[in-house]
Write a protein that holds these residues in place. Structure first.
Motif: not given
Length: 182
Positions: A157-167, A169-180
């Motif tokens: 809950t305090t280590t793995i989940a935030p790392l996964m969410c951060s990763t 989120y970054r993938l989502y942003i990169n995909l969004y920028l790529l599509l733009l």
């Protein structure tokens, strides 16, 4: 071995919600729904003080309940598991547009209910080890398995989940920028 794994997983699940709330509720209440941190600390203090009183009451309720075909402790765990999950979700409802007094009353009430429901799970779950075996070595092994489940909940809950969410989120942003850029 089956009992040890089951006891470990039960504590992993329960403590995952405990750690989630204990780690993120203050951030949510202060930053998202705009409760003053001092008022939030008073809410926590009042609920924890009341929780100390209800622990003995709930322990007595569990202790006085006669056993059934499902055992003495399992019905409490089953009855309150879904309620616990729902009350955890309700804790994180965004009520930012509500009047301030309602935010305080809501957080106080829901957090107190969440604590009571959690106690109705945790007290019988902890006492269940004594009915599982009379062998002290096996009880110790079961308690150790429960501790491993609790530790796992903290790590996930305090280590793995935030790392996964951060990763993600970054993938989502990169995909969004790529599509733009297409």
């Amino acid at each position: 071995m089956k009992d040890k794994i089951g006891y470990l997983l039960g504590d992993l699940g329960f403590n995952s919600l405990q750690v989630l709330v204990n780690t993120y509720l203050m951030l949510f209440c202060v930053n998202i729904i705009s409760i003053n941190p001092i008022h939030f600390s008073v809410i926590i203090f009042v609920c924890k003080a009341l929780d100390a009183a209800n622990d003995t009451f709930i322990g007595r309720v569990v202790d006085l309940r006669p056993g059934s075909k499902h055992g003495k402790f399992k019905p409490f765990i089953l009855w309150f598991a879904i309620t616990y999950g729902i009350s955890t979700i309700i804790l994180f409802l965004n009520i930012a547009s509500a009047p301030y007094w309602f935010k305080i009353a809501y957080c106080l009430g829901i957090y107190f209910i969440w604590g009571i429901v959690g106690t109705f799970i945790n007290v019988p779950y902890g006492a269940m080890v004594n009915s599982m075996t009379s062998n002290q070595i096996q009880r110790t092994e079961l308690s150790n398995a429960r501790s491993v489940g609790s530790l796992g909940a903290n790590v996930i809950t305090t280590t793995i989940a935030p790392l996964m969410c951060s990763t993600c989120y970054r993938l989502y942003i990169n995909l969004y920028l790529l599509l733009l850029n297409l």
